[in-house]
Scaffold this motif. Structure first.
Motif, PDB file in Angstrom:
ATOM      1  N   GLY A 301      23.267 -14.232 -28.269  1.00 26.21           N
ATOM      2  CA  GLY A 301      23.126 -15.549 -27.662  1.00 26.21           C
ATOM      3  C   GLY A 301      21.890 -15.710 -26.804  1.00 26.21           C
ATOM      4  O   GLY A 301      21.583 -16.822 -26.366  1.00 26.21           O
ATOM      5  N   GLU A 302      21.166 -14.617 -26.533  1.00 34.58           N
ATOM      6  CA  GLU A 302      19.962 -14.716 -25.694  1.00 34.58           C
ATOM      7  C   GLU A 302      18.717 -14.289 -26.445  1.00 34.58           C
ATOM      8  O   GLU A 302      17.683 -14.967 -26.373  1.00 34.58           O
ATOM      9  CB  GLU A 302      20.136 -13.866 -24.437  1.00 34.58           C
ATOM     10  N   THR A 303      18.796 -13.187 -27.161  1.00 30.94           N
ATOM     11  CA  THR A 303      17.647 -12.698 -27.923  1.00 30.94           C
ATOM     12  C   THR A 303      18.017 -12.636 -29.395  1.00 30.94           C
ATOM     13  O   THR A 303      19.163 -12.881 -29.782  1.00 30.94           O
ATOM     14  CB  THR A 303      17.220 -11.306 -27.426  1.00 30.94           C
ATOM     15  N   ALA A 304      17.010 -12.289 -30.193  1.00 34.46           N
ATOM     16  CA  ALA A 304      17.252 -12.140 -31.625  1.00 34.46           C
ATOM     17  C   ALA A 304      18.123 -10.912 -31.883  1.00 34.46           C
ATOM     18  O   ALA A 304      18.374 -10.094 -30.987  1.00 34.46           O
ATOM     19  CB  ALA A 304      15.921 -12.032 -32.364  1.00 34.46           C
ATOM     20  N   ASP A 305      18.598 -10.820 -33.122  1.00 36.79           N
ATOM     21  CA  ASP A 305      19.466  -9.690 -33.460  1.00 36.79           C
ATOM     22  C   ASP A 305      18.660  -8.442 -33.804  1.00 36.79           C
ATOM     23  O   ASP A 305      19.148  -7.543 -34.489  1.00 36.79           O
ATOM     24  CB  ASP A 305      20.369 -10.059 -34.637  1.00 36.79           C
ATOM     25  N   GLY A 306      17.427  -8.355 -33.333  1.00 36.52           N
ATOM     26  CA  GLY A 306      16.591  -7.181 -33.543  1.00 36.52           C
ATOM     27  C   GLY A 306      15.498  -7.114 -32.486  1.00 36.52           C
ATOM     28  O   GLY A 306      15.300  -8.058 -31.712  1.00 36.52           O
ATOM     29  N   ALA A 307      14.794  -5.978 -32.432  1.00 39.68           N
ATOM     30  CA  ALA A 307      13.703  -5.792 -31.471  1.00 39.68           C
ATOM     31  C   ALA A 307      12.617  -4.937 -32.128  1.00 39.68           C
ATOM     32  O   ALA A 307      12.851  -4.275 -33.152  1.00 39.68           O
ATOM     33  CB  ALA A 307      14.213  -5.135 -30.191  1.00 39.68           C
ATOM     34  N   LEU A 308      11.408  -4.969 -31.530  1.00 42.79           N
ATOM     35  CA  LEU A 308      10.266  -4.214 -32.053  1.00 42.79           C
ATOM     36  C   LEU A 308       9.932  -3.068 -31.104  1.00 42.79           C
ATOM     37  O   LEU A 308       9.897  -3.249 -29.878  1.00 42.79           O
ATOM     38  CB  LEU A 308       9.044  -5.130 -32.208  1.00 42.79           C
ATOM     39  N   MET A 309       9.688  -1.895 -31.693  1.00 51.60           N
ATOM     40  CA  MET A 309       9.236  -0.731 -30.921  1.00 51.60           C
ATOM     41  C   MET A 309       7.762  -0.496 -31.269  1.00 51.60           C
ATOM     42  O   MET A 309       7.427  -0.136 -32.400  1.00 51.60           O
ATOM     43  CB  MET A 309      10.077   0.502 -31.265  1.00 51.60           C
ATOM     44  N   PHE A 310       6.890  -0.743 -30.290  1.00 54.23           N
ATOM     45  CA  PHE A 310       5.452  -0.680 -30.519  1.00 54.23           C
ATOM     46  C   PHE A 310       4.947   0.748 -30.301  1.00 54.23           C
ATOM     47  O   PHE A 310       5.198   1.364 -29.256  1.00 54.23           O
ATOM     48  CB  PHE A 310       4.735  -1.641 -29.565  1.00 54.23           C
ATOM     49  N   LEU A 311       4.220   1.275 -31.314  1.00 54.75           N
ATOM     50  CA  LEU A 311       3.568   2.585 -31.209  1.00 54.75           C
ATOM     51  C   LEU A 311       2.073   2.349 -31.010  1.00 54.75           C
ATOM     52  O   LEU A 311       1.438   1.681 -31.838  1.00 54.75           O
ATOM     53  CB  LEU A 311       3.798   3.407 -32.476  1.00 54.75           C
ATOM     54  N   PRO A 312       1.482   2.850 -29.945  1.00 57.40           N
ATOM     55  CA  PRO A 312       0.072   2.565 -29.668  1.00 57.40           C
ATOM     56  C   PRO A 312      -0.906   3.323 -30.560  1.00 57.40           C
ATOM     57  O   PRO A 312      -2.123   3.185 -30.390  1.00 57.40           O
ATOM     58  CB  PRO A 312      -0.080   2.978 -28.203  1.00 57.40           C
ATOM     59  N   SER A 313      -0.407   4.101 -31.502  1.00 59.69           N
ATOM     60  CA  SER A 313      -1.295   4.928 -32.332  1.00 59.69           C
ATOM     61  C   SER A 313      -0.898   4.796 -33.793  1.00 59.69           C
ATOM     62  O   SER A 313       0.283   4.890 -34.140  1.00 59.69           O
ATOM     63  CB  SER A 313      -1.217   6.395 -31.899  1.00 59.69           C
ATOM     64  N   GLU A 314      -1.912   4.597 -34.636  1.00 52.86           N
ATOM     65  CA  GLU A 314      -1.666   4.557 -36.072  1.00 52.86           C
ATOM     66  C   GLU A 314      -1.276   5.933 -36.597  1.00 52.86           C
ATOM     67  O   GLU A 314      -0.503   6.043 -37.556  1.00 52.86           O
ATOM     68  CB  GLU A 314      -2.920   4.061 -36.802  1.00 52.86           C
ATOM     69  N   ALA A 315      -1.788   6.989 -35.938  1.00 55.74           N
ATOM     70  CA  ALA A 315      -1.477   8.353 -36.383  1.00 55.74           C
ATOM     71  C   ALA A 315       0.005   8.651 -36.199  1.00 55.74           C
ATOM     72  O   ALA A 315       0.659   9.227 -37.085  1.00 55.74           O
ATOM     73  CB  ALA A 315      -2.331   9.353 -35.609  1.00 55.74           C
ATOM     74  N   ILE A 316       0.538   8.278 -35.039  1.00 56.62           N
ATOM     75  CA  ILE A 316       1.964   8.519 -34.807  1.00 56.62           C
ATOM     76  C   ILE A 316       2.796   7.703 -35.792  1.00 56.62           C
ATOM     77  O   ILE A 316       3.807   8.175 -36.330  1.00 56.62           O
ATOM     78  CB  ILE A 316       2.325   8.164 -33.358  1.00 56.62           C
ATOM     79  N   TYR A 317       2.393   6.468 -36.049  1.00 61.92           N
ATOM     80  CA  TYR A 317       3.119   5.609 -36.987  1.00 61.92           C
ATOM     81  C   TYR A 317       3.134   6.227 -38.384  1.00 61.92           C
ATOM     82  O   TYR A 317       4.179   6.268 -39.057  1.00 61.92           O
ATOM     83  CB  TYR A 317       2.459   4.226 -37.001  1.00 61.92           C
ATOM     84  N   ALA A 318       1.957   6.736 -38.814  1.00 64.52           N
ATOM     85  CA  ALA A 318       1.887   7.355 -40.138  1.00 64.52           C
ATOM     86  C   ALA A 318       2.700   8.643 -40.181  1.00 64.52           C
ATOM     87  O   ALA A 318       3.402   8.928 -41.170  1.00 64.52           O
ATOM     88  CB  ALA A 318       0.431   7.637 -40.494  1.00 64.52           C
ATOM     89  N   GLU A 319       2.627   9.452 -39.101  1.00 67.38           N
ATOM     90  CA  GLU A 319       3.396  10.692 -39.043  1.00 67.38           C
ATOM     91  C   GLU A 319       4.895  10.404 -39.105  1.00 67.38           C
ATOM     92  O   GLU A 319       5.650  11.101 -39.792  1.00 67.38           O
ATOM     93  CB  GLU A 319       3.055  11.424 -37.744  1.00 67.38           C
ATOM     94  N   LEU A 320       5.310   9.383 -38.396  1.00 72.61           N
ATOM     95  CA  LEU A 320       6.736   9.053 -38.348  1.00 72.61           C
ATOM     96  C   LEU A 320       7.248   8.609 -39.714  1.00 72.61           C
ATOM     97  O   LEU A 320       8.335   9.001 -40.147  1.00 72.61           O
ATOM     98  CB  LEU A 320       6.968   7.958 -37.304  1.00 72.61           C
ATOM     99  N   HIS A 321       6.480   7.796 -40.428  1.00 75.69           N
ATOM    100  CA  HIS A 321       6.927   7.298 -41.725  1.00 75.69           C
ATOM    101  C   HIS A 321       6.811   8.349 -42.827  1.00 75.69           C
ATOM    102  O   HIS A 321       7.596   8.320 -43.788  1.00 75.69           O
ATOM    103  CB  HIS A 321       6.117   6.053 -42.118  1.00 75.69           C
ATOM    104  N   SER A 322       5.862   9.243 -42.688  1.00 74.95           N
ATOM    105  CA  SER A 322       5.662  10.232 -43.758  1.00 74.95           C
ATOM    106  C   SER A 322       6.597  11.431 -43.619  1.00 74.95           C
ATOM    107  O   SER A 322       7.112  11.934 -44.625  1.00 74.95           O
ATOM    108  CB  SER A 322       4.206  10.701 -43.769  1.00 74.95           C
ATOM    109  N   LYS A 323       6.841  11.876 -42.384  1.00 75.69           N
ATOM    110  CA  LYS A 323       7.619  13.103 -42.194  1.00 75.69           C
ATOM    111  C   LYS A 323       9.025  12.853 -41.644  1.00 75.69           C
ATOM    112  O   LYS A 323       9.875  13.751 -41.740  1.00 75.69           O
ATOM    113  CB  LYS A 323       6.865  14.043 -41.252  1.00 75.69           C
ATOM    114  N   PHE A 324       9.239  11.693 -41.046  1.00 79.17           N
ATOM    115  CA  PHE A 324      10.561  11.430 -40.453  1.00 79.17           C
ATOM    116  C   PHE A 324      11.096  10.068 -40.930  1.00 79.17           C
ATOM    117  O   PHE A 324      11.344   9.154 -40.130  1.00 79.17           O
ATOM    118  CB  PHE A 324      10.477  11.439 -38.918  1.00 79.17           C
ATOM    119  N   PRO A 325      11.272   9.901 -42.228  1.00 80.93           N
ATOM    120  CA  PRO A 325      11.799   8.604 -42.714  1.00 80.93           C
ATOM    121  C   PRO A 325      13.238   8.350 -42.273  1.00 80.93           C
ATOM    122  O   PRO A 325      13.677   7.196 -42.211  1.00 80.93           O
ATOM    123  CB  PRO A 325      11.691   8.732 -44.233  1.00 80.93           C
TER     124      PRO A 325
END
Length: 440
Positions: A301-325
Motif C-alpha cells: 500500500g505504500e511502495t511497489a511490490d519490489g525494490a532495486l539493489m544498486f551495485l556500484p561496480s560492473e565487475a561485481i555485477y558480472a561476477e554475481l551473475h556469472s558465478k552466483f546465479p
C-alpha cells in the motif's frame, strides 16, 4: 257308492246356494250403506254451498256500497281536477311573464359583460404581446452574450492547452538530450575500470561512493520531481532513493548499500580454504542484504511490490551473475532486482518512459475532462434553448386559445343581440314551478 256320491253332490250344491245367497245379501247391505253415506255427503255439500252463497251475497252488497262511494269520490276528483287546471293556467301565465322579464334582463347584462370582457381581453392581449416581445429580445441578448463568453473561454482554454503541450514537449526534448549526453558519459566512463580497493578504503567511503554514483545516475535519468533521496518511509526506515512511479507498480526504492567487505575478502583469498570461506561469507552477506531490502523497503500500500539493489561496480555485477546465479534467483524470489550502473540507467530510462506516459495520460485525462465539461455545457445550452422554444410554443398556443375563446364569446353576444333564444334554451336550467295542493 253311487248313492253316497249323489248325496255329496246335493250337499255341495246346497252349500253353494247358501254361499251365493250370503254374498247377495252382503252386497245388498253394502249398497244400502254406500247409499246412506252418499246422501250424508250430499247434504253436507249442500250446506257448505249454501254457506258460501250467503257469504257471496254479503260481498255483493259490500261491492255495491263501495261502488256508490267510488262514484262520489270520482265526482270530487273531477271537481279537483277542474280547479287544478285553472290554477295551472294562471301559474303558466305568470311564468311566461317572468321568463320574458328575466330574458330581457339577461340580454342586457350579457351584452354589457361581453363588451367589458372583450375590452379587457383586448387590453390584456396587447400587454402580454408587448411583454413577450420584450422578454424575447432580452433572452436573445442574454443568449448571445452567453454564447460569446463561452466561445471566448473555449478559445482561451484551447490556446492555453496548446501552449502547455508545446512547452512540455520542448522540456521533454531537452531532458532527453541531457539524458543522452549523460548516457554517453557513463558509457565512456564505464570503460575505465578502477580498483575498488584503491577507491574505497573504508566503509563510509564505500557508502558515500554508492550514494553519490546512484544520485548522479538518477539525477541524469529522471526529472527532479520524480524521485526523492534519503526518503523516510512509514516504518521509519530511510531509503537511499525513492522513485515516484504511478500505480501500478507504485513508488519503488533503490538501495545503494552493498556489502563489499565479503567481496573484497573473497578476492583477497590465497588458499582454497580462504576462497571457500570467502565465497560462503559473500553469499551470506548478499542473502542478508536481499532479505533486509525486502523487509525494509517493500511495504504493501505504500511502495511497489519490489525494490532495486544498486551495485556500484560492473565487475561485481558480472561476477554475481556469472558465478552466483542462485543469489540472483533468490533476489528475484524476494522481489529484489540487482542492478549495476549500466543496467540501472536502462531501468531508469524505462521508468522515465513510464513517468512520461503517465503524465501524458494525466494531460489527456484533463483534456478529456474539459471536453466532457464542454459537451455538458453544450448539452445544457441545447436543453435551455429547447425549453425556451417550448415556452414560445406554449405562449403561441395560449394566444391562439384566447382568440378562440374571444371568437366564441363574440358569437354568443351576437346571438343574444339577435334574440336567438332557441340556441340558448339548452343552456338554461329548467325551472319547475311547484303546484299548490288543492283544497279538499
Amino acid at each position: 257308492m253311487m248313492n253316497g256320491f249323489d248325496l255329496a253332490s246335493a250337499d255341495f250344491e246346497t252349500l253353494v246356494l247358501y254361499v251365493a245367497g250370503a254374498v247377495g245379501l252382503a252386497l245388498v247391505v253394502l249398497f244400502l250403506l254406500l247409499r246412506n253415506s252418499a246422501q250424508k255427503r250430499a247434504e253436507q255439500t249442500e250446506a257448505v254451498i249454501a254457506q258460501h252463497m250467503g257469504q257471496m251475497a254479503q260481498r255483493v252488497d259490500q261491492l255495491a256500497t263501495g261502488q256508490a262511494h267510488l262514484d262520489g269520490n270520482l265526482q270530487a276528483q273531477a271537481q279537483a281536477q277542474g280547479q287544478i287546471g285553472t290554477l295551472m293556467e294562471q301559474r303558466l301565465g305568470e311564468v311566461q311573464v317572468n321568463m320574458h322579464e328575466n330574458l330581457a334582463k339577461v340580454q342586457r347584462s350579457t351584452g354589457e359583460n361581453l363588451a367589458s370582457m372583450q375590452q379587457k381581453m383586448t387590453d390584456t392581449l396587447a400587454t402580454q404581446q408587448l411583454q413577450m416581445q420584450e422578454n424575447l429580445a432580452n433572452m436573445q441578448l442574454r443568449t448571445g452574450h452567453a454564447l460569446n463568453e463561452m466561445q471566448e473561454k473555449l478559445n482561451a482554454s484551447l490556446s492555453g492547452n496548446a501552449k502547455q503541450t508545446a512547452t512540455s514537449l520542448t522540456q521533454l526534448q531537452e531532458r532527453l538530450q541531457t539524458i543522452d549526453k549523460a548516457q554517453e558519459n557513463i558509457t565512456r566512463l564505464s570503460g575505465d575500470v578502477l580498483s575498488l580497493q584503491d577507491i574505497l578504503s573504508n566503509k563510509q567511503t564505500r557508502g558515500a561512493f554508492g550514494e553519490i554514483q546512484l544520485n548522479d545516475i538518477v539525477s541524469k535519468a529522471l526529472p527532479t520531481d520524480s524521485y526523492a533521496l534519503q526518503h523516510t518511509l512509514s516504518n521509519g526506515k530511510r531509503a537511499d532513493c525513492l522513485i515516484h512511479l504511478p500505480n501500478p507498480p507504485g513508488p519503488i526504492v533503490i538501495d545503494s548499500k552493498f556489502p563489499l567487505e565479503a567481496y573484497e575478502r573473497m578476492l583477497a583469498s590465497q588458499t582454497e580454504a580462504e576462497l571457500k570461506a570467502g565465497i560462503q561469507m559473500f553469499k551470506t552477506s548478499v542473502r542478508k542484504h536481499i532479505s533486509d531490502i525486502s523487509e525494509k523497503y517493500i511495504i504493501d500500500g505504500e511502495t511497489a511490490d519490489g525494490a532495486l539493489m544498486f551495485l556500484p561496480s560492473e565487475a561485481i555485477y558480472a561476477e554475481l551473475h556469472s558465478k552466483f546465479p542462485d543469489l540472483v534467483r533468490e533476489g528475484f524470489d524476494a522481489r529484489v532486482w540487482i542492478v549495476s550502473p549500466t543496467t540501472c540507467m536502462a531501468t531508469l530510462n524505462t521508468m522515465r518512459a513510464i513517468l512520461k506516459d503517465a503524465r501524458m495520460r494525466e494531460q489527456a485525462g484533463a483534456i478529456r475532462k474539459e471536453l466532457g465539461l464542454l459537451h455538458k455545457d453544450v448539452d445544457r445550452l441545447g436543453t435551455r434553448v429547447e425549453n425556451l422554444d417550448r415556452h414560445f410554443g406554449q405562449a403561441a398556443k395560449d394566444i391562439s386559445e384566447i382568440k378562440v375563446s374571444a371568437d366564441k364569446a363574440g358569437r354568443r353576444a351576437r346571438r343574444l343581440d339577435n334574440f336567438d333564444f332557441e340556441e340558448l334554451a339548452p343552456d338554461e336550467t329548467d325551472k319547475v314551478v311547484p303546484l299548490t295542493k288543492p283544497d279538499s
